[in-house]
Design a protein around this motif. Structure first.
Motif, PDB file in Angstrom:
ATOM      1  N   GLU A   1       1.013  -1.051  -0.134  1.00  0.00           N
ATOM      2  CA  GLU A   1      -0.037  -0.093  -0.036  1.00  0.00           C
ATOM      3  C   GLU A   1       0.897   1.342   0.045  1.00  0.00           C
ATOM      4  OE1 GLU A   1      -3.199   0.238  -0.173  1.00  0.00           O
ATOM      5  OE2 GLU A   1      -3.343  -1.853  -0.296  1.00  0.00           O
ATOM      6  N   GLN A   2       2.246   1.386   0.342  1.00  0.00           N
ATOM      7  CA  GLN A   2       2.870   2.393   0.528  1.00  0.00           C
ATOM      8  C   GLN A   2       3.033   3.381  -0.647  1.00  0.00           C
ATOM      9  OE1 GLN A   2       3.672   3.582   3.127  1.00  0.00           O
ATOM     10  NE2 GLN A   2       5.316   5.378   2.314  1.00  0.00           N
ATOM     11  N   ALA A   3       3.076   2.704  -2.029  1.00  0.00           N
ATOM     12  CA  ALA A   3       3.364   3.574  -3.003  1.00  0.00           C
ATOM     13  C   ALA A   3       2.406   4.541  -3.325  1.00  0.00           C
ATOM     14  CB  ALA A   3       3.560   2.583  -4.214  1.00  0.00           C
ATOM     15  N   LYS A   4       1.262   4.285  -2.788  1.00  0.00           N
ATOM     16  CA  LYS A   4       0.105   5.632  -2.859  1.00  0.00           C
ATOM     17  C   LYS A   4       0.369   6.643  -1.873  1.00  0.00           C
ATOM     18  CE  LYS A   4      -3.500   2.065  -3.673  1.00  0.00           C
ATOM     19  NZ  LYS A   4      -4.935   1.297  -2.855  1.00  0.00           N
ATOM     20  N   SER A   5       1.149   6.417  -0.904  1.00  0.00           N
ATOM     21  CA  SER A   5       1.419   7.861   0.085  1.00  0.00           C
ATOM     22  C   SER A   5       2.870   8.300  -0.547  1.00  0.00           C
ATOM     23  CB  SER A   5       1.702   7.091   1.416  1.00  0.00           C
ATOM     24  OG  SER A   5       0.599   6.481   1.782  1.00  0.00           O
ATOM     25  N   ASP A   6       3.667   7.789  -1.343  1.00  0.00           N
ATOM     26  CA  ASP A   6       5.101   8.538  -1.480  1.00  0.00           C
ATOM     27  C   ASP A   6       5.218   8.367  -3.003  1.00  0.00           C
ATOM     28  OD1 ASP A   6       5.624   5.727  -1.555  1.00  0.00           O
ATOM     29  OD2 ASP A   6       6.780   5.815   0.240  1.00  0.00           O
ATOM     30  N   TRP A   7       5.482   7.467  -3.654  1.00  0.00           N
ATOM     31  CA  TRP A   7       6.029   7.311  -5.007  1.00  0.00           C
ATOM     32  C   TRP A   7       4.885   7.755  -6.008  1.00  0.00           C
ATOM     33  CZ3 TRP A   7      10.520   7.104  -6.652  1.00  0.00           C
ATOM     34  CH2 TRP A   7      11.485   6.426  -5.911  1.00  0.00           C
ATOM     35  N   TYR A   8       3.503   7.425  -5.727  1.00  0.00           N
ATOM     36  CA  TYR A   8       2.433   7.876  -6.780  1.00  0.00           C
ATOM     37  C   TYR A   8       2.315   9.470  -6.781  1.00  0.00           C
ATOM     38  CZ  TYR A   8       0.373   3.279  -7.671  1.00  0.00           C
ATOM     39  OH  TYR A   8       0.289   1.988  -8.181  1.00  0.00           O
ATOM     40  N   PRO A   9       2.325  10.220  -5.511  1.00  0.00           N
ATOM     41  CA  PRO A   9       2.172  11.516  -5.587  1.00  0.00           C
ATOM     42  C   PRO A   9       3.561  12.264  -6.135  1.00  0.00           C
ATOM     43  CG  PRO A   9       1.634  10.819  -3.342  1.00  0.00           C
ATOM     44  CD  PRO A   9       2.020   9.542  -4.098  1.00  0.00           C
ATOM     45  N   LEU A  10       4.882  11.753  -5.743  1.00  0.00           N
ATOM     46  CA  LEU A  10       5.958  12.273  -6.472  1.00  0.00           C
ATOM     47  C   LEU A  10       6.105  12.082  -7.753  1.00  0.00           C
ATOM     48  CD1 LEU A  10       8.892  13.363  -6.278  1.00  0.00           C
ATOM     49  CD2 LEU A  10       9.628  10.928  -6.038  1.00  0.00           C
ATOM     50  N   LEU A  11       5.671  11.203  -8.414  1.00  0.00           N
ATOM     51  CA  LEU A  11       5.566  10.520 -10.108  1.00  0.00           C
ATOM     52  C   LEU A  11       4.477  11.653 -10.607  1.00  0.00           C
ATOM     53  CD1 LEU A  11       6.221   7.020 -10.554  1.00  0.00           C
ATOM     54  CD2 LEU A  11       7.832   8.888 -10.238  1.00  0.00           C
ATOM     55  N   GLU A  12       3.123  11.772 -10.034  1.00  0.00           N
ATOM     56  CA  GLU A  12       2.248  12.577 -10.520  1.00  0.00           C
ATOM     57  C   GLU A  12       2.651  14.256 -10.634  1.00  0.00           C
ATOM     58  OE1 GLU A  12      -0.807  12.384 -11.637  1.00  0.00           O
ATOM     59  OE2 GLU A  12      -1.029  10.298 -11.321  1.00  0.00           O
ATOM     60  N   GLY A  13       3.648  14.628  -9.712  1.00  0.00           N
ATOM     61  CA  GLY A  13       4.075  15.825  -9.833  1.00  0.00           C
ATOM     62  C   GLY A  13       5.237  16.006 -11.073  1.00  0.00           C
ATOM     63  N   ILE A  14       5.929  14.866 -11.233  1.00  0.00           N
ATOM     64  CA  ILE A  14       7.000  15.033 -11.961  1.00  0.00           C
ATOM     65  C   ILE A  14       6.411  14.875 -13.336  1.00  0.00           C
ATOM     66  CG2 ILE A  14       8.977  13.784 -12.804  1.00  0.00           C
ATOM     67  CD1 ILE A  14      10.114  13.841 -10.327  1.00  0.00           C
ATOM     68  N   ASN A  15       5.548  13.989 -13.482  1.00  0.00           N
ATOM     69  CA  ASN A  15       4.611  13.795 -14.720  1.00  0.00           C
ATOM     70  C   ASN A  15       4.017  15.286 -15.302  1.00  0.00           C
ATOM     71  OD1 ASN A  15       3.951  12.032 -17.039  1.00  0.00           O
ATOM     72  ND2 ASN A  15       1.774  12.553 -16.133  1.00  0.00           N
ATOM     73  N   GLU A  16       3.479  15.946 -14.295  1.00  0.00           N
ATOM     74  CA  GLU A  16       3.067  17.069 -14.563  1.00  0.00           C
ATOM     75  C   GLU A  16       4.154  18.066 -15.161  1.00  0.00           C
ATOM     76  OE1 GLU A  16       0.696  20.925 -12.299  1.00  0.00           O
ATOM     77  OE2 GLU A  16       0.867  19.040 -11.257  1.00  0.00           O
ATOM     78  N   TYR A  17       5.094  17.983 -14.530  1.00  0.00           N
ATOM     79  CA  TYR A  17       6.186  19.072 -14.966  1.00  0.00           C
ATOM     80  C   TYR A  17       6.844  18.653 -16.381  1.00  0.00           C
ATOM     81  CZ  TYR A  17       6.922  22.655 -11.731  1.00  0.00           C
ATOM     82  OH  TYR A  17       6.703  23.801 -10.855  1.00  0.00           O
ATOM     83  N   LYS A  18       6.851  17.124 -16.544  1.00  0.00           N
ATOM     84  CA  LYS A  18       6.911  16.633 -17.959  1.00  0.00           C
ATOM     85  C   LYS A  18       6.193  17.363 -19.173  1.00  0.00           C
ATOM     86  CE  LYS A  18       8.336  12.783 -19.050  1.00  0.00           C
ATOM     87  NZ  LYS A  18       9.576  13.204 -19.712  1.00  0.00           N
ATOM     88  N   GLY A  19       4.827  17.552 -18.603  1.00  0.00           N
ATOM     89  CA  GLY A  19       3.873  18.136 -19.723  1.00  0.00           C
ATOM     90  C   GLY A  19       4.317  19.521 -19.933  1.00  0.00           C
ATOM     91  N   VAL A  20       4.680  20.249 -18.698  1.00  0.00           N
ATOM     92  CA  VAL A  20       5.179  21.638 -18.871  1.00  0.00           C
ATOM     93  C   VAL A  20       6.353  21.762 -19.850  1.00  0.00           C
ATOM     94  CG1 VAL A  20       5.909  23.923 -17.674  1.00  0.00           C
ATOM     95  CG2 VAL A  20       4.002  22.291 -16.787  1.00  0.00           C
ATOM     96  N   LEU A  21       7.264  20.700 -19.594  1.00  0.00           N
ATOM     97  CA  LEU A  21       8.633  20.988 -20.098  1.00  0.00           C
ATOM     98  C   LEU A  21       8.380  20.746 -21.690  1.00  0.00           C
ATOM     99  CD1 LEU A  21      10.947  18.988 -17.573  1.00  0.00           C
ATOM    100  CD2 LEU A  21      11.205  21.494 -18.489  1.00  0.00           C
ATOM    101  N   ALA A  22       7.436  19.982 -22.091  1.00  0.00           N
ATOM    102  CA  ALA A  22       7.232  19.329 -23.304  1.00  0.00           C
ATOM    103  C   ALA A  22       6.897  20.771 -24.138  1.00  0.00           C
ATOM    104  CB  ALA A  22       6.162  18.469 -23.599  1.00  0.00           C
ATOM    105  N   THR A  23       6.491  21.969 -23.666  1.00  0.00           N
ATOM    106  CA  THR A  23       6.273  23.040 -24.426  1.00  0.00           C
ATOM    107  C   THR A  23       7.305  23.941 -24.610  1.00  0.00           C
ATOM    108  OG1 THR A  23       5.903  24.484 -22.430  1.00  0.00           O
ATOM    109  CG2 THR A  23       3.856  23.262 -23.294  1.00  0.00           C
ATOM    110  N   PHE A  24       8.350  23.854 -23.920  1.00  0.00           N
ATOM    111  CA  PHE A  24       9.564  24.691 -24.117  1.00  0.00           C
ATOM    112  C   PHE A  24      10.408  24.581 -25.342  1.00  0.00           C
ATOM    113  CE2 PHE A  24       8.819  25.801 -19.501  1.00  0.00           C
ATOM    114  CZ  PHE A  24       9.045  27.285 -19.683  1.00  0.00           C
TER     115      PHE A  24
END
Length: 574
Positions: A456-479
């Motif tokens: 169950e642990q990934a829902k508390s640490d890895w999932y939120p971290l990867l969600e944030g980084i994936n969001e930034y990959k979407g921003v970086l794709a515009t540059f």
């Protein structure tokens, strides 16, 4: 006949080898090419237009790709000057031909891409929610703090005209012996610096750039706000034949919820991208999902992603004040009002390069040599950050597999083995053996529990971290597009400078081009500084939350083991 920038822009008679800088997931149905970073592509046609080239990968696959995603890898091969017009461009689905996009010097039509044509939908019986279907686009498409306003905005470059009016942001359009200069303009940014953009700005808000300690910044919005996305509800129409999820959007400054579907977000993204993509990063929407899209877990994840996306839009001092965004977050569920707002947004002339007409930079001049060096630094940074984020995504996904697979299973296997051992010890019925048997059972329960914790642990640490980084990959794709626009503008300014030395461009015309080039440089620098400001705060929050979850996880394991160890103390002398 003299052609502007013939060497760089004319149709080449030789094939040019280029190296890809980023991954590109092309739409194969529209003839686009997909590739990974560091591949070698042979360019077969540079005259597609709108910043697209045609090329062939080493495996023989051919297709279209954005020119800002590649760089030349063999400078010995240069384009041969050709005085004939280029061959007819390839017509892409949903795109206008090059002849439709390029304009002659005297044309009063704005350069920016017009709103996509909407096909008329057949009338259907109203069920109280039909206005939503009329708002389809023609193609698929946290609590933050506003940074303090750095300084008061400076005066603009002497541009002061009543609104609405046709503003060209120039004294003159560059004319070089009435040649085909305009015909070879490839991008909206280049069209802007050559003075070809005209637009009726109407009630478009003026976007000021101010100078701060970190450099140019967009002037803060006088009324910053955030948005909450909540209460996802599954709804249907046409007697249940068509189902969808509707979300409530509540802006903090109105506290009045409005209901939107994902396709409405898609439409908003398309309009914002069309208007601002020359110099402003519009983050990509979360990916669509076809199967299992109404499961509770997916719906909640989609809600959180849409809230992060719309909050990032609301944080932008320029985009958050746009009429289309205001309409999206405030207009109530009235069919007539929606259609009026939709048509107004799609008729907006201040899009693409024409948006720059509404920007007022500081009066300070820009050293374009320094601007080019700064651009190179930004390009290296975004490329390096994109690669690093990609590596974290890969490692994080591997860790999630281990947590939910190997780590969980190994602890549970150990628990089974301990339980088996305790059952063996039960065969010894002497009282002295019973405490050890009971302790082993408790230890078995402990490791079974630890295995579940890992699962169950990934829902508390890895999932939120990867969600944030994936969001930034979407921003970086515009540059790549934004930085590529600035590079093309700087190169075009050099071309005009060479023409001035040949007495084909007047000093006034050269000054106008330079002023507009400086404005583009200001806009890109302001956008990069806006990105960097929130990057620091966002990644600090990502890592703080990740480490806090990791610490809590391991502390819970330690507490479980310590509690289990108490069962053995009485059996072992001090």
């Amino acid at each position: 006949m003299c052609l502007f920038g013939t060497t760089a822009l004319a149709h080449t008679s030789q094939c040019l080898k280029v190296k890809t800088l980023y991954d590109f997931d092309g739409d194969t149905e529209n003839g686009e090419l997909s590739f990974s970073a560091d591949e070698i592509i042979t360019v077969t046609n540079k005259d597609i237009g709108d910043g697209w080239w045609e090329g062939q990968r080493a495996d023989g696959t051919t297709g279209l790709f954005p020119e800002t995603y590649v760089e030349a890898c063999d400078m010995s091969q240069t384009a041969a000057p050709v005085l004939d017009l280029p061959p007819p461009p390839i017509q892409l689905s949903g795109q206008k031909s090059q002849s439709e996009k390029l304009e002659t010097l005297g044309d009063e039509k704005p350069w920016g891409d017009p709103a996509p044509t909407q096909e008329q939908q057949p009338p259907v019986a109203s069920d109280g929610n039909d206005w939503a279907d009329d708002w389809d686009s023609s193609a698929p498409a946290a609590n933050y703090q506003q940074p303090p306003s750095p300084t008061k905005s400076h005066q603009s470059l002497g541009i002061s005209e009543a609104s609405p009016t046709k503003r060209t942001d120039r004294k003159t359009t560059i004319k070089v012996g009435m040649n085909l200069l305009s015909t070879f303009t490839k991008t909206p940014a280049e069209a802007y610096i050559l003075g070809e953009c005209k637009a009726e700005l109407g009630d478009t808000a003026t976007s000021h750039i101010v100078l701060a300690d970190v450099g140019p910044m967009w002037e803060n919005s006088p009324e910053p706000f955030s948005c909450a996305v909540s209460n996802p509800v599954k709804e249907s129409k046409f007697s249940g034949f068509k189902s969808f999820i509707a979300y409530n959007i509540t802006p903090s400054h109105t506290d009045t919820p409005v209901q939107r579907r994902f396709k409405h977000f898609d439409w908003l993204y398309e309009q914002l991208n069309k208007k601002y993509n020359v110099t402003i990063a519009i983050p990509q929407l979360p990916d669509k999902q076809i199967t299992g899209r109404y499961e509770d877990e997916f719906i909640e994840a989609r809600r959180a992603q849409l809230q992060s996306w719309i909050c990032r839009i609301a944080l932008h001092p320029v985009v958050s004040r746009s009429e289309v965004f205001k309409h999206f977050i405030t207009s109530k569920d009235d069919e007539r009002a929606w259609k009026a707002g939709k048509r107004k947004a799609e008729r907006d002339e201040a899009v693409g390069g024409a948006f720059l007409l509404s920007v007022e930079p500081p009066p300070n001049t820009v050293d374009l040599v320094v601007a080019e060096q700064t651009l190179d630094t930004h390009t290296k940074f975004t490329r390096s950050m994109d690669e690093s984020c990609k590596q974290i995504m890969i490692i994080g996904q591997e860790q999630i597999k281990c947590y939910q697979g190997a780590y969980k299973q190994e602890n549970q296997k150990f628990a089974l083995a301990l339980n088996s051992l305790s059952q063996s010890f039960e065969l010894d019925e002497r009282p002295v053996s019973q405490p050890l048997t009971d302790a082993l059972k408790q230890t078995s329960f402990a490791f079974e529990s630890i295995g579940k914790m890992y699962g169950e642990q990934a829902k508390s640490d890895w999932y939120p971290l990867l969600e944030g980084i994936n969001e930034y990959k979407g921003v970086l794709a515009t540059f790549p597009n934004i930085l590529g626009n600035e590079k093309s503008v700087l190169d075009k300014q050099k071309d005009v400078r060479r023409l001035q030395l040949e007495n084909k461009v007047t000093s006034d015309e050269m000054d106008d081009v330079t002023l507009r080039t400086e404005k583009v440089a200001y806009c890109v620098q302001a956008e990069v500084n806006h990105f960097q400001h929130y990057r620091v705060g966002d990644f600090a929050m990502y890592m703080k939350d990740f480490l806090a979850a990791q610490i809590a996880f391991h502390q819970k394991i330690v507490e479980t083991l310590q509690k289990t160890a108490e069962h053995y103390k009485s059996m072992v002398p001090e």
